[in-house]
Design an enzyme around this catalytic site. Structure first.
Site, PDB file in Angstrom:
ATOM      1  N   ARG A 275       0.979  -1.130  -0.014  1.00  0.00           N
ATOM      2  CA  ARG A 275      -0.109  -0.150   0.105  1.00  0.00           C
ATOM      3  C   ARG A 275       0.845   1.162  -0.037  1.00  0.00           C
ATOM      4  O   ARG A 275       2.179   1.317   0.500  1.00  0.00           O
ATOM      5  CB  ARG A 275      -1.109   0.232   1.225  1.00  0.00           C
TER       6      ARG A 275
ATOM      7  N   GLU B  32      -4.218   7.666  -4.560  1.00  0.00           N
ATOM      8  CA  GLU B  32      -4.594   7.107  -5.869  1.00  0.00           C
ATOM      9  C   GLU B  32      -5.779   7.467  -6.408  1.00  0.00           C
ATOM     10  O   GLU B  32      -6.838   7.665  -5.592  1.00  0.00           O
ATOM     11  CB  GLU B  32      -4.597   5.520  -5.734  1.00  0.00           C
TER      12      GLU B  32
ATOM     13  N   HIS C 265      -1.589   0.382  -9.643  1.00  0.00           N
ATOM     14  CA  HIS C 265      -2.348  -0.581  -8.786  1.00  0.00           C
ATOM     15  C   HIS C 265      -2.966  -1.796  -9.698  1.00  0.00           C
ATOM     16  O   HIS C 265      -4.148  -1.544  -9.578  1.00  0.00           O
ATOM     17  CB  HIS C 265      -3.332   0.223  -7.888  1.00  0.00           C
TER      18      HIS C 265
HETATM   19  P1  NAP Z   1      -0.805 -11.518   4.474  1.00  0.00           P
HETATM   20  O1  NAP Z   1      -0.825 -13.017   4.338  1.00  0.00           O
HETATM   21  O2  NAP Z   1      -1.569 -11.193   5.919  1.00  0.00           O
HETATM   22  O3  NAP Z   1       0.793 -10.928   4.736  1.00  0.00           O
HETATM   23  C1  NAP Z   1       1.049  -9.805   5.224  1.00  0.00           C
HETATM   24  C2  NAP Z   1       2.294  -9.719   6.025  1.00  0.00           C
HETATM   25  O4  NAP Z   1       2.805  -8.626   6.681  1.00  0.00           O
HETATM   26  C3  NAP Z   1       1.937 -10.529   7.429  1.00  0.00           C
HETATM   27  O5  NAP Z   1       2.986 -11.717   7.160  1.00  0.00           O
HETATM   28  C4  NAP Z   1       2.332  -9.744   8.476  1.00  0.00           C
HETATM   29  O6  NAP Z   1       3.099 -10.595   9.468  1.00  0.00           O
HETATM   30  C5  NAP Z   1       3.283  -8.549   7.779  1.00  0.00           C
HETATM   31  N1  NAP Z   1       3.320  -7.513   8.354  1.00  0.00           N
HETATM   32  C6  NAP Z   1       2.277  -6.657   8.901  1.00  0.00           C
HETATM   33  N2  NAP Z   1       2.786  -5.416   9.486  1.00  0.00           N
HETATM   34  C7  NAP Z   1       4.047  -5.626   9.310  1.00  0.00           C
HETATM   35  C8  NAP Z   1       5.205  -4.859   9.882  1.00  0.00           C
HETATM   36  N3  NAP Z   1       4.935  -3.455  10.623  1.00  0.00           N
HETATM   37  N4  NAP Z   1       6.467  -5.055   9.723  1.00  0.00           N
HETATM   38  C9  NAP Z   1       6.539  -6.172   9.145  1.00  0.00           C
HETATM   39  N5  NAP Z   1       5.738  -7.126   8.456  1.00  0.00           N
HETATM   40  C10 NAP Z   1       4.721  -6.741   8.842  1.00  0.00           C
HETATM   41  O7  NAP Z   1      -1.405 -10.416   3.261  1.00  0.00           O
HETATM   42  P2  NAP Z   1      -1.131 -10.848   1.800  1.00  0.00           P
HETATM   43  O8  NAP Z   1      -2.130 -11.613   1.311  1.00  0.00           O
HETATM   44  O9  NAP Z   1       0.313 -11.224   1.466  1.00  0.00           O
HETATM   45  O10 NAP Z   1      -1.418  -9.511   1.305  1.00  0.00           O
HETATM   46  C11 NAP Z   1      -0.371  -8.326   1.761  1.00  0.00           C
HETATM   47  C12 NAP Z   1      -0.946  -7.168   1.343  1.00  0.00           C
HETATM   48  O11 NAP Z   1      -0.608  -6.731  -0.063  1.00  0.00           O
HETATM   49  C13 NAP Z   1      -2.439  -6.806   1.386  1.00  0.00           C
HETATM   50  O12 NAP Z   1      -2.775  -6.332   2.892  1.00  0.00           O
HETATM   51  C14 NAP Z   1      -2.662  -5.476   0.517  1.00  0.00           C
HETATM   52  O13 NAP Z   1      -2.475  -4.230   1.350  1.00  0.00           O
HETATM   53  C15 NAP Z   1      -1.635  -5.771  -0.662  1.00  0.00           C
HETATM   54  N6  NAP Z   1      -1.818  -6.236  -1.731  1.00  0.00           N
HETATM   55  C16 NAP Z   1      -1.818  -5.255  -2.965  1.00  0.00           C
HETATM   56  C17 NAP Z   1      -1.981  -5.866  -4.066  1.00  0.00           C
HETATM   57  C18 NAP Z   1      -1.832  -4.892  -5.303  1.00  0.00           C
HETATM   58  O14 NAP Z   1      -2.757  -4.748  -6.311  1.00  0.00           O
HETATM   59  N7  NAP Z   1      -0.767  -4.060  -5.345  1.00  0.00           N
HETATM   60  C19 NAP Z   1      -2.866  -7.115  -4.530  1.00  0.00           C
HETATM   61  C20 NAP Z   1      -2.836  -7.777  -3.338  1.00  0.00           C
HETATM   62  C21 NAP Z   1      -2.512  -7.353  -1.932  1.00  0.00           C
HETATM   63  P3  NAP Z   1       3.155 -10.098  11.199  1.00  0.00           P
HETATM   64  O15 NAP Z   1       1.783  -9.765  11.491  1.00  0.00           O
HETATM   65  O16 NAP Z   1       3.992 -11.265  11.586  1.00  0.00           O
HETATM   66  O17 NAP Z   1       4.112  -8.557  11.003  1.00  0.00           O
END
Ligand code: NAP
Length: 319
Positions: free
Chosen positions: A237, A266, A284
């Site tokens: 994000r 955005e 995005h």
């Molecule tokens: P996920 O499986 O929940 O992974 C997010 C990871 O971030 C978790 O392992 C979490 O682990 C870690 N995290 C959270 N806060 C943190 C911090 N302060 N420091 C370090 N690590 C941290 O989610 P996902 O499915 O991989 O998706 C991740 C994100 O990608 C989504 O929430 C979304 O915002 C973004 N996304 C973007 C697109 C796009 O079109 N560009 C598409 C899909 C998703 P811990 O809680 O242990 O820290």
């Protein structure tokens, strides 16, 4: 009487048709005036909402009398005031997993494009600048065998790391708030602090969810820790990064290049990023393939139907 469903963004046509057969569907249309006003009016007697990319909180949801579920067609849910929804017994469901590999593909596309100056050299070639063999100004960075630092080894972060490990023989570092042994072990990925990751990695990919601790995680001090040949990629994000600090780091060539899919504001209409040759900007599109968007819409539809038929949706954010 049919239950009422508000569709608050574009969704797949087949899913929209199916919703129309089963429910009283109201599709919000920006051409018909302010969307927030439309939400305030329509939400009064709505049972469910489905869509993505809109801020939903007390401001526009307060009139709701019987809203049961908001089904977001996304994995990220930072647009929603989860505490407010929970307090008001409104479920929030999302669409994890089905977009993981597609988003990881895009992250790696950005990594390679930025490292090898793909958009810049594409423009250069088409503009007739290729007059003799290329020189140092066109040289990029090696990827194979280098160190890839993942900030946020979750579903997407691990899928990016797998591409680096199996496809490019990369050494993987990662930083999370908590260690992720099950994801890390098969990739021989080493858990480390953010500062160490930034100073040791040749490539840094941000894949965290946006939360109070990840907001502005990458600022001036963090970019200063990166190596001057390093490439920075953000598919998470925009607000995870202080964009001004990133622009400065790119201008000063504190880092080699960046690949970005997300921004603080955005859609990005104008930005100092646009005048920098060493940044690849995408609108995005992490999950934006026809197949994946269909899977997401179907999953969001299933979450919504489950809730309206009295079952607990599989992917509840506030269950
Ligand atoms: P996920 O499986 O929940 O992974 C997010 C990871 O971030 C978790 O392992 C979490 O682990 C870690 N995290 C959270 N806060 C943190 C911090 N302060 N420091 C370090 N690590 C941290 O989610 P996902 O499915 O991989 O998706 C991740 C994100 O990608 C989504 O929430 C979304 O915002 C973004 N996304 C973007 C697109 C796009 O079109 N560009 C598409 C899909 C998703 P811990 O809680 O242990 O820290």
């Amino acid at each position: 009487m049919k239950q009422k469903v508000i569709v608050f963004s574009q969704i797949d046509a087949t899913v929209l048709d199916q919703l129309g057969r089963d429910y009283h569907v109201v599709v919000l249309n920006p051409k018909q005036g302010d969307i927030n006003e439309q939400i305030c009016t329509e939400v009064v007697d709505a049972d469910a909402m489905i869509g993505a990319g809109r801020l939903l909180n007390e401001t526009n949801l307060a009139p709701a009398q019987k809203l049961k579920i908001i089904s977001t067609v996304s994995v990220g849910y930072d647009n929603y005031d989860v505490d407010y929804l929970t307090k008001n017994n409104i479920w929030l469901a999302n669409t994890p997993h089905v977009l993981t590999e597609t988003t990881a593909d895009l992250a790696f596309t950005l990594l390679v494009s930025a490292a090898r100056k793909v958009p810049e050299l594409d423009r250069w070639t088409k503009q007739g600048e290729w007059k003799r063999t290329v020189g140092p100004a066109q040289f990029g960075q090696d990827i194979f065998g280098k160190t890839l630092g993942i900030i946020g080894l979750g579903n997407i972060g691990a899928a990016v790391a797998r591409r680096g490990f199996y496809g490019f023989n990369m050494n993987i570092l990662y930083h999370n708030r908590r260690e992720k042994l099950a994801l890390a072990q098969p990739l021989n990925a080493r858990y480390c602090g953010l500062d160490e990751l930034l100073s040791q990695s040749d490539f840094v990919v941000v894949a965290v969810d946006l939360n109070p601790e990840s907001k502005a995680l990458m600022g001036k001090a963090q970019f200063e820790k990166m190596q001057s040949h390093a490439v920075f990629v953000n598919i998470a994000r925009g607000s995870v990064v202080d964009e001004e600090a990133l622009v400065y780091a790119l201008q000063q060539q504190q880092i080699f290049a960046a690949g970005l899919d997300v921004y603080q504001k955005e859609p990005l209409q104008s930005s100092p990023l646009f005048s920098l040759p060493n940044v690849v900007t995408l609108p995005h599109i992490g999950s934006a393939t026809a197949e994946t968007r269909l899977k997401m819409a179907k999953l969001a539809h299933k979450n919504l139907v489950d809730a309206l038929e009295g079952r607990t949706p599989q992917y509840l954010v506030n269950g």
